[in-house]
Design a protein around this motif. Structure first.
Motif, short mmCIF file in Angstrom:
data_model
loop_
_atom_site.label_atom_id
_atom_site.label_comp_id
_atom_site.label_asym_id
_atom_site.label_seq_id
_atom_site.Cartn_x
_atom_site.Cartn_y
_atom_site.Cartn_z
N ALA A 5 0.84 -1.20 0.00
CA ALA A 5 0.00 0.00 0.00
C ALA A 5 0.87 1.24 0.00
N PRO A 6 0.48 2.26 -0.76
CA PRO A 6 1.28 3.50 -0.78
C PRO A 6 1.26 4.20 0.56
N ILE A 7 2.28 5.00 0.79
CA ILE A 7 2.44 5.69 2.08
C ILE A 7 2.41 7.20 1.86
N VAL A 8 1.72 7.90 2.75
CA VAL A 8 1.74 9.35 2.77
C VAL A 8 2.87 9.78 3.70
N PHE A 9 3.92 10.36 3.15
CA PHE A 9 5.01 10.91 3.96
C PHE A 9 4.69 12.38 4.20
N MET A 10 4.60 12.76 5.47
CA MET A 10 4.19 14.12 5.80
C MET A 10 5.31 14.83 6.56
N VAL A 11 5.69 16.01 6.07
CA VAL A 11 6.77 16.78 6.69
C VAL A 11 6.25 18.16 7.08
N ASP A 12 6.31 18.47 8.38
CA ASP A 12 5.87 19.78 8.87
C ASP A 12 6.56 20.04 10.20
N ASP A 13 7.02 21.27 10.41
CA ASP A 13 7.72 21.57 11.66
C ASP A 13 6.76 21.92 12.79
N ASP A 14 5.45 21.86 12.53
CA ASP A 14 4.43 22.13 13.55
C ASP A 14 3.84 20.79 14.01
N PRO A 15 4.19 20.33 15.23
CA PRO A 15 3.70 19.02 15.72
C PRO A 15 2.18 18.91 15.75
N SER A 16 1.50 20.01 16.06
CA SER A 16 0.04 19.96 16.14
C SER A 16 -0.58 19.71 14.76
N VAL A 17 0.02 20.30 13.72
CA VAL A 17 -0.47 20.10 12.37
C VAL A 17 -0.23 18.64 11.95
#
Length: 215
Positions: A5-17
């Protein structure tokens, strides 16, 4: 055998987001892996993994556009979706020109994000299929002799056997033999098949460039 299954890699410096979006996407049965910095992602991403990258545009040290450029430099063809708190149209245009799938403004609409992710998954799937086909074509091309490769380039450029023979300093009968051999090796049943195959492998564009140069 089914692909993973494909993976969504998510990068954000805001932990809440990261937390909120990860919960949203997992509720939609999507696989999500989160990273607090682009460097963490680059260190842990295994090239070739199916999926897409959901990327915050404005981050310290290495922003989203710079990460997108770094992926291109590493020949990583992972579809990118940008998230930004600022509707920066010139930047979004640049990102899209570099291959971004979408550019969404925070706070992002969940439905819009999921739709963009599925579009990115489809782009990734089609890109993988294209690369696999090109790999198969390259393997077939590797079986051609140097002379057969020359004949192929002339054939897809639209030249007749008589013209090819004159160009290569041989007789038409020899060209017919080479042409039959390369058709068999490339498993092309017609000239149209041969042209399509050559186009996918980049042979057609090369032949056209040579014609333009000679003209």
């Amino acid at each position: 055998m089914n692909e993973p299954a494909p993976i969504v890699f998510m990068v954000d410096d805001d932990p809440s987001v990261l937390k909120a979006l990860a919960l949203l996407l997992r509720a939609m049965d999507l696989n999500v892996i989160t990273f607090g910095t682009p460097y963490q992602f680059l260190e842990q991403y295994a090239p070739g993994t199916h999926g897409c990258l959901v990327l915050d545009f404005s981050m310290p040290d290495l922003n989203g556009l710079q990460l997108q450029q770094e992926l291109a430099a590493r020949d990583i063809e992972l579809p990118v979706i940008f998230l930004t708190g600022r509707g920066d149209i010139p930047v979004s245009v640049q990102a899209m020109k570099q291959g971004a799938v979408d550019f969404l403004t925070k706070p992002v609409n969940g439905q819009d994000l999921v739709a963009a992710i599925h579009a990115a998954f489809e782009k990734d799937r089609m890109s993988r299929r294209t690369r696999a086909e090109q790999g198969e074509i390259r393997q077939k091309l590797a079986t051609l002799t140097p002379r057969e490769r020359e004949v192929l380039e002339h054939v897809v450029a639209g030249k007749l056997n008589k013209q090819i023979a004159a160009d290569l300093g041989t007789v038409e009968k020899t060209i017919k033999v080479h042409r039959a051999h390369l058709m068999t090796k490339l498993k092309a049943r017609s000239l149209a098949d041969l042209v399509r195959l050559a186009e996918r492998a980049g042979v057609l564009s090369k032949a056209q460039d040579q014609n333009d140069y000679q003209a």
